[in-house]
Design an enzyme around this catalytic site. Structure first.
Site, PDB file in Angstrom:
ATOM      1  N   GLU A  46     116.153 136.446  38.992  1.00 62.46           N
ATOM      2  CA  GLU A  46     115.787 137.247  37.824  1.00 62.46           C
ATOM      3  C   GLU A  46     115.415 136.373  36.628  1.00 62.46           C
ATOM      4  O   GLU A  46     114.506 136.705  35.869  1.00 62.46           O
ATOM      5  CB  GLU A  46     116.931 138.199  37.454  1.00 62.46           C
ATOM      6  CG  GLU A  46     117.157 139.311  38.462  1.00 62.46           C
ATOM      7  CD  GLU A  46     115.951 140.227  38.621  1.00 62.46           C
ATOM      8  OE1 GLU A  46     115.093 140.277  37.726  1.00 62.46           O
ATOM      9  OE2 GLU A  46     115.860 140.910  39.661  1.00 62.46           O
ATOM     10  N   TYR A 129     118.404 143.307  30.346  1.00 65.43           N
ATOM     11  CA  TYR A 129     117.715 143.476  31.633  1.00 65.43           C
ATOM     12  C   TYR A 129     118.398 142.666  32.732  1.00 65.43           C
ATOM     13  O   TYR A 129     118.701 143.188  33.812  1.00 65.43           O
ATOM     14  CB  TYR A 129     116.252 143.060  31.533  1.00 65.43           C
ATOM     15  CG  TYR A 129     115.634 142.920  32.909  1.00 65.43           C
ATOM     16  CD1 TYR A 129     115.299 144.045  33.648  1.00 65.43           C
ATOM     17  CD2 TYR A 129     115.468 141.663  33.503  1.00 65.43           C
ATOM     18  CE1 TYR A 129     114.795 143.934  34.935  1.00 65.43           C
ATOM     19  CE2 TYR A 129     114.970 141.546  34.787  1.00 65.43           C
ATOM     20  CZ  TYR A 129     114.635 142.686  35.497  1.00 65.43           C
ATOM     21  OH  TYR A 129     114.160 142.572  36.777  1.00 65.43           O
ATOM     22  N   ASP A 147     112.711 146.413  32.384  1.00 63.48           N
ATOM     23  CA  ASP A 147     111.746 145.391  31.980  1.00 63.48           C
ATOM     24  C   ASP A 147     110.401 146.075  31.739  1.00 63.48           C
ATOM     25  O   ASP A 147     110.307 147.310  31.720  1.00 63.48           O
ATOM     26  CB  ASP A 147     111.641 144.287  33.040  1.00 63.48           C
ATOM     27  CG  ASP A 147     111.079 144.800  34.369  1.00 63.48           C
ATOM     28  OD1 ASP A 147     110.863 146.029  34.514  1.00 63.48           O
ATOM     29  OD2 ASP A 147     110.842 143.968  35.264  1.00 63.48           O
TER      30      ASP A 147
END
Length: 367
Positions: A46, A129, A147
């Site tokens: 991520e 996020y 996102d």
């Protein structure tokens, strides 16, 4: 908030979840970080995927995990090795913050990535996020992971006409996800929304006829999917004129410099350079700058060998590149090294300076 999300009441949430999850189960891409739900690997992926495309990230992720397979390995690694493994991905503060946060996890949480929103959000570089992504994907906790992809998808599905470029808009979309998310499989739900935005509900020319949740989409039924999301354009970036030089010693070694510990491209290596103030004689200005800053006497060859243009989010570098000779240096300075071609490959350089070296190598090969 209620006015913005009024269309959510018209969505049959159970049917929406069923259609979305069935599509993702059948069509999800085979990505290396999906092979297990290891929180550390999810976290690394991520962070890498922030502002970087999936196809670019895949080989970096595989090499990074091979080199630093565990929290322990990354926490105890030398920063130079971490930056070298990240070299070319850009936004290097991501790598430094990741290592710093991993070190905290090792020291404070006995090497286990926290599974509570409060604890995981306190880690360096872990925003809303990333926190939501790790908690939902790795731990199956129904937290939103919002996102740009998710905001675009939900703008269209729920016909939300607010500017997604404004930070305040995120709360609206987080609330929408909380209402829609599958509590039985939050991991697949959040990944499915991201996947939908990546390959179907794309920024331009969305493939509505292939969309698994088309019948739930207000934007599609209203014929406004191409107008959504609402997003203000960024201001044009500032252009900074630079000059840089690859300096060789008599025994064909190269001078490199380590950038400051804070700020843009912190702790990466580069060739001596400066911002151009005197546009009429940048070569002379560069020589004077090096003599003053590095206490070196140099002779820079006339003629620019290439111009490198590198775009950051807030500015653009236009670097005119020279070659030259190191005549002598008064004394060795900190953050300055003189290395061989082979040794150069061990240091982490920003993309712009990697391009500089490739040009110089190509010229040397041709001559």
């Amino acid at each position: 908030m209620k006015e913005v999300l009024k269309n959510i009441d018209e969505v049959n949430i159970n049917d929406f979840q069923r259609d979305l999850l069935a599509w993702f189960s059948a069509e999800q891409r085979d990505l290396p970080w999906r092979k297990d739900r290891d929180p550390y690997k999810v976290w690394v992926s991520e962070i890498m995927l922030q502002q970087t495309k999936v196809d670019t990230v895949i080989p970096y992720f595989n090499r990074f995990i091979e080199k630093f397979p565990t929290i322990e390995a990354l926490a105890t690694a030398d920063e130079e090795d971490v930056l070298k493994a990240w070299e070319g991905l850009g936004y290097y503060s991501r790598a430094r913050n990741l290592q710093s946060a991993v070190q905290e996890v090792k020291a404070k949480y006995d090497g286990k990535v926290p599974d509570s929103p409060k604890e995981i959000s306190s880690l360096k570089g872990v925003g809303p996020y990333t926190s939501g992504a790790i908690l939902s994907i790795a731990y199956g906790i129904p937290e939103p992971a919002v996102d740009g992809n998710v905001m675009r998808v939900l703008s269209r599905i729920l016909s939300i006409w607010i500017d997604i470029a404004k930070p305040s808009s995120r709360k609206v979309f987080e609330e929408a996800v909380r209402k829609l998310i599958s509590h039985e499989n939050p991991s697949f739900f959040n990944q499915a929304l991201m996947e939908l935005g990546a390959i179907i509900c794309t920024p331009t020319s969305p493939s509505c006829l292939l969309c698994p949740v088309r019948e739930h989409c207000h934007g599609f039924h209203e014929g406004v999917q191409a107008e959504l999301p609402v997003k203000t354009k960024k201001k044009s970036t500032r252009i900074v004129k630079m000059s840089a030089v690859v300096l060789f010693t008599e025994d064909n070694k190269v001078v490199i410099h380590k950038r400051p510990e804070e700020g843009l491209l912190a702790n990466l290596w580069e060739f001596p350079n400066t911002e151009v103030v005197d546009l009429q004689s940048p070569r002379k200005q560069l020589e004077q700058y090096i003599e003053k800053e590095y206490r070196m006497k140099v002779a820079i060859n006339p003629g620019v060998i290439t111009t490198i243009r590198h775009v950051f989010s807030h500015l653009t570098w236009e670097i005119e590149v020279y070659t030259g000779k190191l005549l002598h240096t008064k004394k060795k300075l900190p953050r300055l090294e003189i290395v061989t071609d082979e040794e150069l490959s061990k240091y982490a350089f920003p993309v712009s300076h990697q391009k500089i070296w490739k040009t110089v190598v190509a010229e040397k090969t041709e001559s």
